[in-house]
Design a protein around this motif. Structure first.
Motif, PDB file in Angstrom:
ATOM      1  N   ASN A  33       0.783  -1.231   0.000  1.00 47.81           N
ATOM      2  CA  ASN A  33       0.000   0.000   0.000  1.00 47.81           C
ATOM      3  C   ASN A  33       0.818   1.286   0.000  1.00 47.81           C
ATOM      4  N   VAL A  34       2.076   1.219   0.442  1.00 39.74           N
ATOM      5  CA  VAL A  34       2.800   2.469   0.669  1.00 39.74           C
ATOM      6  C   VAL A  34       4.084   2.558  -0.151  1.00 39.74           C
ATOM      7  N   TYR A  35       4.999   1.608   0.035  1.00 43.09           N
ATOM      8  CA  TYR A  35       6.311   1.695  -0.609  1.00 43.09           C
ATOM      9  C   TYR A  35       6.630   0.394  -1.342  1.00 43.09           C
ATOM     10  N   ASN A  36       6.206   0.314  -2.577  1.00 43.91           N
ATOM     11  CA  ASN A  36       6.604  -0.802  -3.425  1.00 43.91           C
ATOM     12  C   ASN A  36       8.068  -0.613  -3.815  1.00 43.91           C
ATOM     13  N   PRO A  37       8.941  -1.580  -3.508  1.00 48.79           N
ATOM     14  CA  PRO A  37      10.369  -1.391  -3.825  1.00 48.79           C
ATOM     15  C   PRO A  37      10.640  -1.221  -5.309  1.00 48.79           C
ATOM     16  N   PHE A  38       9.692  -1.616  -6.168  1.00 53.10           N
ATOM     17  CA  PHE A  38       9.848  -1.434  -7.612  1.00 53.10           C
ATOM     18  C   PHE A  38       9.044  -0.237  -8.132  1.00 53.10           C
ATOM     19  N   MET A  58      19.484   1.711  -1.591  1.00 59.19           N
ATOM     20  CA  MET A  58      19.668   0.818  -0.440  1.00 59.19           C
ATOM     21  C   MET A  58      18.367   0.624   0.334  1.00 59.19           C
ATOM     22  N   GLN A  59      17.487   1.627   0.343  1.00 61.00           N
ATOM     23  CA  GLN A  59      16.192   1.424   0.988  1.00 61.00           C
ATOM     24  C   GLN A  59      15.339   0.441   0.192  1.00 61.00           C
ATOM     25  N   ARG A  60      15.455   0.470  -1.123  1.00 60.38           N
ATOM     26  CA  ARG A  60      14.742  -0.523  -1.939  1.00 60.38           C
ATOM     27  C   ARG A  60      15.282  -1.929  -1.649  1.00 60.38           C
ATOM     28  N   LEU A 100      10.982  -8.337   2.424  1.00 64.26           N
ATOM     29  CA  LEU A 100       9.948  -9.051   1.675  1.00 64.26           C
ATOM     30  C   LEU A 100      10.354 -10.501   1.425  1.00 64.26           C
ATOM     31  N   MET A 101      11.594 -10.714   0.981  1.00 60.75           N
ATOM     32  CA  MET A 101      12.054 -12.069   0.686  1.00 60.75           C
ATOM     33  C   MET A 101      12.123 -12.918   1.951  1.00 60.75           C
ATOM     34  N   PHE A 102      12.546 -12.319   3.053  1.00 59.30           N
ATOM     35  CA  PHE A 102      12.620 -13.084   4.301  1.00 59.30           C
ATOM     36  C   PHE A 102      11.249 -13.627   4.687  1.00 59.30           C
ATOM     37  N   TRP A 103      10.251 -12.757   4.738  1.00 61.36           N
ATOM     38  CA  TRP A 103       8.929 -13.184   5.196  1.00 61.36           C
ATOM     39  C   TRP A 103       8.239 -14.126   4.205  1.00 61.36           C
ATOM     40  N   THR A 104       8.450 -13.924   2.919  1.00 60.91           N
ATOM     41  CA  THR A 104       7.704 -14.702   1.921  1.00 60.91           C
ATOM     42  C   THR A 104       8.370 -16.020   1.537  1.00 60.91           C
TER      43      THR A 104
END
Length: 656
Positions: A350-355, A363-365, A372-376
């Motif tokens: 909803n807020v900050y799509n890294p792409f 570096m924030q992306r 994202l990768m850790f949780w998914t």
């Protein structure tokens, strides 16, 4: 003999990797960046060597055949998990410690210290929890500090408790936006006061600040570009896994790797993150972003990104300046991690799509993608790993078509490298079976939270992690244990039934030499499931929370004085190693440093001494809280110790 020769030749690279890491690691200091980079790069290279082999040699051609579908699904999940691991290896190649910087700027404000507010957000915590925190807040050594208890429970008795400890009790008419909304409500009021804060520290209701908390954290704001300073979360009680498995003295809490090693590494890359409690923020930065963000149930991570977008950096001070209460129940432990995951998914969706087309730095992306990768990937991979052997035992489906020599050649070097490297970095925090258990317990709720956060619009309900309550009875968490017990039984039957020669299981011969891999995989899953089920049996917590102590005291009973060693201390009980001959019910006193002469009663005898009831006066109670929870040190253990763990298990089984 030929088979033995094949296995021995397969061990060649294993021996080289083992020899290399054993030669380099013990001789290198943990602060040696070149060794850190070398070990992590070696691990990543071996990881992707293994993955290339997996893709090219262990799966059938992609087709609609059931073996091919199962094999490629598992390979995809494993590959994505490896992408996540590689991202972590990259981040860990740097590390920044800011102790010297804090020392150098302890009084950057000169003779005019800035106004600081301390916000303690609370909803339903019991009196004992809040009194502990307020006692620590009153002991903070800083001249211009106002302490506010932000009470979304709107409890009348809390007004009196706040007055007793010199704090201000604030409520609001609604509970909109949970913790972030609670802080925003009081902050808006404070900005209208004659003494508005320049900085605000945030504590959860169960976190106790040490006396130097404000001064040490405030020192890093000497840099006007710093918008937020985060400090680690330490816990004075064992988490459910530590406690239920009896390993609290030998194995650190599950969050130690993140706070002691990953956050300093993130700080080295300029992507340290706010974790809510135990942090301080520059009010100028909060005003610039329009207040604490409310678009996610994990407003802390979102706060970091939004500040960064407006030019304010988040930095990390790796010092134990607060200590809190870890979730004591397994259900609360799982709910907390599910909420963290859900909030992260909300931010990305909803807020900050890294792409997306936003103003995020590269570096924030990368930071967002890493989370994202850790949780998914981490938790779905753990679930899939449990199910794959069952596909073979019941349906003859082979998801990894490999021989033992292949596994030794391609997987073992990577496994040895990652195990050694991460343990060299962390001081023994990575124990394979225990790490699997901590991930498995929350795997399904987290996988469900990923789906909800990414694919459902929300809003999603905020669930507060329950703290306190009655924990004096043993409880079996059947709803949590049941699926693991079912998989355990199915796995065991799958392993044993083919031995009966039943025609239904005649397909087990298909695996050839690979049957040894499937058997080992199955046995390992059984071990993980057994320990996971044991962790679902919640042992009683008596006189909690207690602190392990090694303080010599004088026990006075009537006219007799005895020297003894205090080995455990709580607010209402203690354990002393001392002389024999005292009777249950006898009363006396012990002299506690920083508290004074405290009345005690012999509650029961122990093999090496006595269990005492501690009978403090109200003034002594407050002093005892300070003694227990504001010492300038980290509570609990911060390193893994297998020998101590084995002794703990022996005592645990003996007690049962």
């Amino acid at each position: 003999m030929l088979i033995l020769d094949t296995y021995l030749s397969s061990f060649a690279l294993v021996a080289v990797v083992a020899g290399l890491v054993l030669l380099v690691g013990p001789l290198a200091r943990k602060s040696n960046d070149w060794i850190r980079v070398f070990l992590l790069a070696l691990t990543a290279i071996l990881a992707w060597r293994y993955m290339v082999w997996r893709i090219t040699a262990t799966v059938p051609p992609l087709s609609f055949d059931i073996d091919a579908i199962a094999s490629w699904i598992f390979l995809t999940v494993e590959g994505l998990a490896l992408v996540s691991s590689t991202s972590a290896y990259f981040i860990l190649t740097r590390r920044r410690e800011r102790h010297a910087e804090a020392d150098a700027h302890l009084r950057w404000w000169g003779d005019d210290p800035p106004q600081v507010d301390l916000y303690i957000a609370t909803y339903n915590e019991e009196r004992a929890v809040l009194e502990r925190t307020l006692s620590g807040a009153r002991a903070i050594d800083y001249p211009k500090l106002r302490v506010f208890v932000l009470d979304d429970g709107r409890r009348d008795w809390l007004t009196e408790l706040c007055q007793e400890y010199g704090a201000e009790h604030r409520t609001r008419p609604d509970n909109n936006h949970a913790k972030a909304g609670n802080i925003n409500y009081t902050l808006r009021q404070r900005l209208q006061d004659p003494d508005p804060p320049a900085f605000a520290a945030v504590l959860d209701a169960d976190f106790v600040p040490h006396p130097n908390f404000i001064r040490r954290v405030l020192a890093l704001f000497h840099d006007p570009g710093v918008g937020l300073v985060q400090t680690p979360q330490h816990f004075f009680n064992p988490d459910p896994i530590q406690h239920n498995l009896g390993i609290a003295q030998a194995y650190p809490d599950e969050q130690r790797f993140f706070f002691d090693h990953l956050e300093p590494a993130r700080d080295g890359w300029g992507i340290a993150v706010c974790c809510g409690t135990s942090s301080m923020v520059r009010i100028e930065g909060v005003k610039a972003i329009g207040g604490f963000p409310t678009e996610s149930v994990t407003e802390d991570f979102l706060l970091t990104i939004r500040l960064d977008e407006h030019g304010y950096q988040t930095v990390y001070l790796n010092e134990p300046l607060t200590e809190g209460l870890a979730p004591e129940g397994l259900q609360e432990y799982i709910v907390q991690r599910g909420r963290w995951c859900l909030g992260m998914m909300e931010i990305i969706r909803n807020v900050y799509n890294p792409f997306g087309t936003n103003r995020l730095r590269l570096m924030q992306r990368i930071s967002l993608l890493d989370s994202l990768m850790f949780w998914t990937t981490t938790f779905p991979f753990r679930l899939v790993s449990l199910l794959c052997p069952l596909l073979y035992w019941y349906f003859g489906i082979i998801v990894v078509n490999a021989s033992v020599s292949d596994i030794i050649t391609y997987y073992m070097p990577y496994y040895i490298a990652v195990l050694f490297t991460l343990n060299w970095i962390s001081g023994g925090l990575i124990m394979p079976l225990l790490n699997d258990v901590s991930q498995l317990l929350a795997a399904w709720p987290i996988t469900r939270a990923v789906w909800m956060g990414l694919f459902t619009p929300g809003p999603h309900k905020f669930r507060v992690t329950a703290k306190g309550g009655d924990r004096t009875k043993a409880v079996v968490q059947w709803p949590i244990m049941r699926p693991f017990a079912i998989i355990f039984v199915l796995t065991l039957l799958g392993l044993l039934l083919p031995l009966t020669g039943d025609i239904l299981f005649s397909h087990v011969s298909r695996a050839g030499d690979g049957i040894r891999i499937i058997i080992f995989w199955t046995l390992y899953n059984l071990a993980v499931l057994a320990v996971t089920m044991a962790a679902c049996i919640e042992r009683p917590r008596v006189n909690r929370p207690q602190r392990i102590a090694t303080e010599q005291v004088i026990l006075s009973v009537d006219i007799n004085r005895f020297y003894g060693w205090l080995t455990d201390l709580g607010v209402d009980g203690a354990r002393i190693r001392g002389p024999a001959g005292l009777s249950i019910g006898e009363r006396g006193t012990i002299e506690l440093e920083g508290v004074g002469e405290v009345a005690v009663r012999i509650a029961e005898t122990a093999p090496d001494g006595y269990i005492l009831d501690v009978l403090t006066t109200p003034q002594q109670y407050s002093l005892l809280l300070r003694k227990l929870y504001t010492a300038d040190a980290a509570p609990g253990t911060t390193r893994g110790d297998l020998a101590v763990m084995m002794k703990g298990w022996a005592r645990l089984f003996a007690s049962r």
